[in-house]
Motif scaffolding. Structure first.
Motif, mmCIF file in Angstrom:
data_model
loop_
_atom_site.group_PDB
_atom_site.id
_atom_site.type_symbol
_atom_site.label_atom_id
_atom_site.label_comp_id
_atom_site.label_asym_id
_atom_site.label_seq_id
_atom_site.Cartn_x
_atom_site.Cartn_y
_atom_site.Cartn_z
ATOM 1 N N ASP A 166 0.846 -1.193 0.000
ATOM 2 C CA ASP A 166 0.000 0.000 0.000
ATOM 3 C C ASP A 166 0.875 1.235 0.000
ATOM 4 N N GLU A 190 -2.822 5.307 0.155
ATOM 5 C CA GLU A 190 -4.079 5.659 -0.503
ATOM 6 C C GLU A 190 -4.818 4.441 -1.015
ATOM 7 N N GLU A 191 -4.066 3.454 -1.466
ATOM 8 C CA GLU A 191 -4.678 2.232 -1.973
ATOM 9 C C GLU A 191 -3.828 1.043 -1.554
#
Length: 518
Positions: A60, A63-64
């Motif tokens: 990660d 953010e994602e």
């Protein structure tokens, strides 16, 4: 970090001591990132990890997050696997993270537990960020990292400077078809004479120099390069990824010339520096060096001299004009084999391997060395196992304080432990002006080249080194070393311990000054 790069902050989080059950009990790690390909929209960007088959892995960037079961070994994680497959030989899995060119932090977890983290301040277009020997560095994806190459028996001409300035000039003069000259600084008018003459007689002549030598590019060098370019010689200036293009070598037809000295009056002109050099008659070694020359010539940030010099200012630098006796004559010997070492590719590890393999004696000459660096640690290991070690350091004003402190420190260590290691600071005694050689004789192997004994030189510069497996070559350089060692006997163990602390703190600055002053 390189002087050319913005600060890059890299953090490594070690795997904890508590094992993870089943296949997740790993040392899974991040090994590479390619955030800024030259493709439209950065298509094919990826992060590469190493993890065993069956490990439950996630990545990660704050953010994602992407998660998957590792297929085993190295694997690249990419949003566009088809494009990434054209950019890496690793297995590619999807989906991947969108990596920001302006800086990113990527965290690797195995079974929910953080095992590694990488942060970069900004990307470098077309360059791979990869971990080698525990440290991260940027490297152009298309520039090969070369292994040590070894070439068979050959004749070699050995020489030292300032005693034999004619040898490098004669080597340039002998070229009939190709003449490739690589240097940090090229400012010798006599070298320019030979390059222009070779071009005029139909030889393909090409020159590579560094784009930003310490202290600035000298006006004398700019005039020489202007002259070469005007005469039709190809002159190119090397920038990133090399912190410095610090190599000093030439390829003249089927001969390879490698030196410790710059193409300037102080170096190859014989007007100041103590240096070592060798010319090897070996088509394969010449081809090997020519390949490195071609690699550096075609780097994205290597430019022609004519385009580079537009709008540039240059600095005034004094030219050496000393005159010294010729006491050590060149010698022609047969070497069993020759190996080519390159920095940052392999020279540090290969040199240390040679030191670690020594059984009887090691003699080293260096302008200065990194006090707690890997090379000094190798010398201490050798002395601990009974190898006789001698280290001769420079004594010019810009390195004398730190070299005095280091000599005291290492000699005191040898006295305390009873190990056979001794350090002296050079006393030229009118035989040369300053130590600039970077040479080693380890048993029957001689090592000659541009590698300074500090991590910056070994890990960020382009350096070229030859190792000569030859009792005759070892005897030649050891004899030259012996004469300089004997002349430096007085004051070998200075007692000014009080100056040591400040001197060591000045050492890093001196490493930078060293290249310009010499």
């Amino acid at each position: 970090m390189s002087r050319r790069f913005a600060l890059v902050v890299l953090v490594f989080v070690a795997v904890g001591a508590t094992p993870i059950a089943t296949a997740d009990a790993t040392d899974a790690s991040l090994v590479a990132a390619f955030p800024d390909p030259t493709t439209p929209g950065d298509e094919g960007e990826y992060v590469t990890i190493r993890a065993p088959a069956g490990a439950h892995v996630s990545l990660d960037d704050g953010e994602e997050r992407v998660s998957f079961v590792a297929p085993g070994g190295r694997v690249a994680i990419a949003s566009d696997p088809a494009a990434a497959s054209n950019l890496t030989n690793d297995t590619v899995v999807s989906p991947g993270l969108d990596l920001a060119n302006g800086g990113e932090t990527v965290t690797l977890r195995v079974a929910g537990r953080v095992t590694d983290r990488l942060a970069y301040a900004r990307s470098h277009e077309g360059e791979l960020l990869e971990r080698r020997d525990g440290e991260w560095s940027w490297w152009p994806r298309t520039l090969p990292r070369r292994n040590v190459t070894t070439h068979g028996a050959a004749n070699a001409t050995l020489f030292v400077l300032p005693d034999s300035p004619a040898v490098p000039l004669e080597t340039l003069r002998s070229a009939e078809t190709r003449l490739l000259l690589a240097g940090y600084v090229v400012s010798s008018s006599r070298v320019a004479d030979e390059l222009v003459a070779a071009h005029d007689r139909g030889v393909r002549v090409e020159v590579l120099v560094d784009d930003a030598p310490v202290g600035g590019m000298p006006r004398r060098s700019a005039r020489v390069l202007d002259r070469l370019a005007t005469a039709g010689v190809s002159v190119r200036v090397v920038g990133e990824p090399h912190s410095f293009h610090h190599a000093k070598y030439a390829v003249a037809d089927e001969r390879a010339l490698v030196m410790t000295e710059n193409w300037k009056p102080a170096g190859t002109g014989g007007a100041k520096s103590r240096g070592w050099g060798v010319v090897v008659d070996s088509p394969s070694a010449a081809a090997d060096l020519a390949a490195t020359f071609d690699d550096d010539s075609s780097l994205p940030n290597t430019r022609s001299w004519n385009s580079f010099r537009v709008g540039r200012s240059f600095v005034t630098a004094d030219a050496a004009n000393g005159s010294y006796p010729s006491r050590v004559a060149p010698e022609r010997v047969r070497v069993r084999n020759t190996s080519i070492l390159l920095a940052p590719d392999n020279a540090e590890g290969a040199t240390i391997d040679r030191l670690d393999a020594a059984e009887r004696r090691i003699d080293v000459v260096q302008p200065t060395v990194e006090a707690d660096g890997p090379f000094v640690r190798a010398l201490k290991r050798a002395a601990t196992r009974g190898v006789r070690v001698r280290l001769l350091l420079g004594s010019t004003w810009y390195v004398d304080d730190e070299n005095r402190a280091l000599a005291t420190r290492l000699n005191d260590w040898a006295d305390r432990t009873g190990n056979p290691l001794s350090v002296r600071r050079a006393r030229p005694a009118g035989r040369y002006g300053a130590i600039h050689a970077k040479g080693v004789v380890a048993d029957d192997t001689a090592i000659v080249g541009s590698l300074n004994w500090n991590r910056h030189s070994a890990r960020e510069n382009r350096e070229v080194v030859l190792t000569l497996d030859s009792p005759d070559a070892a005897a030649y350089y050891r004899s030259a070393f012996e004469a300089d060692w004997r002349a430096s006997n007085r004051g070998a163990r200075p007692g000014l311990v009080a100056a040591a602390v400040g001197a060591v703190l000045a050492g890093v600055v001196a490493l930078k000054r060293l290249e310009f002053e010499n």
